[in-house]
Structure formats: C-alpha cells, structure tokens
Design a protein around this motif. Structure first.
Motif, mmCIF file in Angstrom:
data_model
loop_
_atom_site.group_PDB
_atom_site.id
_atom_site.type_symbol
_atom_site.label_atom_id
_atom_site.label_comp_id
_atom_site.label_asym_id
_atom_site.label_seq_id
_atom_site.Cartn_x
_atom_site.Cartn_y
_atom_site.Cartn_z
ATOM 1 N N ARG A 266 1.073 -1.394 -0.344
ATOM 2 C CA ARG A 266 -0.118 0.130 -0.094
ATOM 3 C C ARG A 266 0.801 0.934 0.303
ATOM 4 N NH1 ARG A 266 -4.216 1.624 5.394
ATOM 5 N NH2 ARG A 266 -4.559 3.517 4.309
ATOM 6 N N HIS B 42 -9.357 6.186 0.049
ATOM 7 C CA HIS B 42 -8.549 6.392 -1.253
ATOM 8 C C HIS B 42 -7.317 6.104 -1.934
ATOM 9 C CE1 HIS B 42 -11.941 9.696 -2.914
ATOM 10 N NE2 HIS B 42 -12.667 8.504 -2.171
ATOM 11 N N GLN C 119 -4.019 3.646 -2.447
ATOM 12 C CA GLN C 119 -3.345 3.181 -3.390
ATOM 13 C C GLN C 119 -2.377 1.474 -3.143
ATOM 14 O OE1 GLN C 119 -0.177 6.075 -4.347
ATOM 15 N NE2 GLN C 119 -2.403 7.303 -5.042
ATOM 16 N N ASP C 120 -3.098 0.762 -4.096
ATOM 17 C CA ASP C 120 -2.748 -0.802 -4.136
ATOM 18 C C ASP C 120 -1.699 -1.103 -4.900
ATOM 19 O OD1 ASP C 120 -4.814 -1.636 -1.449
ATOM 20 O OD2 ASP C 120 -6.380 -2.318 -3.234
ATOM 21 N N GLU D 83 -3.496 0.236 -8.391
ATOM 22 C CA GLU D 83 -4.097 0.443 -8.020
ATOM 23 C C GLU D 83 -5.093 1.125 -7.420
ATOM 24 O OE1 GLU D 83 -8.167 -2.668 -7.221
ATOM 25 O OE2 GLU D 83 -6.621 -3.612 -7.475
ATOM 26 N N GLN D 84 -5.917 1.504 -7.801
ATOM 27 C CA GLN D 84 -5.811 3.342 -7.239
ATOM 28 C C GLN D 84 -7.820 3.187 -7.052
ATOM 29 O OE1 GLN D 84 -4.909 6.915 -6.387
ATOM 30 N NE2 GLN D 84 -6.895 6.667 -4.674
ATOM 31 N N ARG D 85 -7.903 3.143 -5.662
ATOM 32 C CA ARG D 85 -9.674 2.832 -4.503
ATOM 33 C C ARG D 85 -10.105 4.385 -4.853
ATOM 34 N NH1 ARG D 85 -9.244 -1.702 0.478
ATOM 35 N NH2 ARG D 85 -7.591 -3.061 -0.144
#
Length: 135
Positions: A55, A75, A77-78, A96-98
């Motif tokens: 993360r 929000h 970021q993974d 991957e932007q939550r």
C-alpha cells in the motif's frame, strides 16, 4: 509483489539515490491504464513500508511525517509494482487506485490541467467534492 524482507534491510534501499533531504520523488501510475495519477515524496521508511505492506506510503513534507495514501479519504493505493528509474533517483509505483480518486481536489488524477493557447485549462471533472472527502 510485497516483500518479506525486513523493514530495515539495507541492500535494495541503498540502491536508491536519495536527495539531500533523504527523499526521492515517487510517481503513482495506474497499473491498468498507465495514466499518471500523482507525484509525491518518499523517504527510506516510506519506501520500505510500501514494499512490505503493498500500500502506498509517502512522506509529507508539509506535515513532516509519514502518510498512507487514503488514510483520511479512503482512496488508498494498492501497489502492484515498484520500479526504480535508470538514474536510481525516481520511483514509479504501479497502483490500483481505490475509489478512482487520487487527487485531493476530488479528481481521478492530479494532472487535470492542459496547456492550450498559452493557458492552463481544466479538462478533467471533479468526481467527488473534496469537502465530503476530507472532514
């Protein structure tokens, strides 16, 4: 993707060329589309935590402390991949932007203005009012 290496393992972190303040710029890139979402700073601990946790963790120069992307907004970021450039002085995080929002203005990306006819024009919409994101 995440490392089982100890947080303070020196070898791979020593390969990074940190600036005089002990920081390195980090570019967050959407892993699926390649779009640049934001740029922030990382110190050694932030980069180590990012690699360990999967993360995005950054260093806030204004607050002078670590911050996990999304800790207030949700929000996060993974991180799918961490890359180091050829000069070893810039990090790229493929993420991957939550929630689909990376910018504190409520937009998908911090790069929402385009230079046209000698003026900066906003081309991307606000997806969520920042007043409702940060309370």
């Amino acid at each position: 993707m995440m490392s089982d290496a100890p947080l303070h393992a020196a070898d791979w972190l020593d390969d990074v060329k940190w600036n005089a303040e002990g920081l390195v710029p980090a570019i967050a890139q959407d892993a699926a589309t390649g779009d640049i979402l934001m740029v922030a700073w990382m110190n050694r601990e932030a980069l180590a935590l990012t690699a360990r946790e999967g993360r995005a963790v950054y260093w806030s120069r204004s607050r002078n402390k670590l911050w996990r992307k999304g800790e207030e907004s949700g929000h996060q970021q993974d991180v799918r991949e961490v890359r180091l450039d050829c000069d070893s002085d810039v990090i790229v995080l493929k993420v991957e932007q939550r929630g689909g929002i990376a910018c504190h203005t409520g937009r998908r990306s911090c790069f929402f203005r385009v230079l046209r006819d000698g003026q900066w024009q906003t081309v991307d919409p606000v997806l969520k009012d920042p007043e409702t994101i940060y309370r």
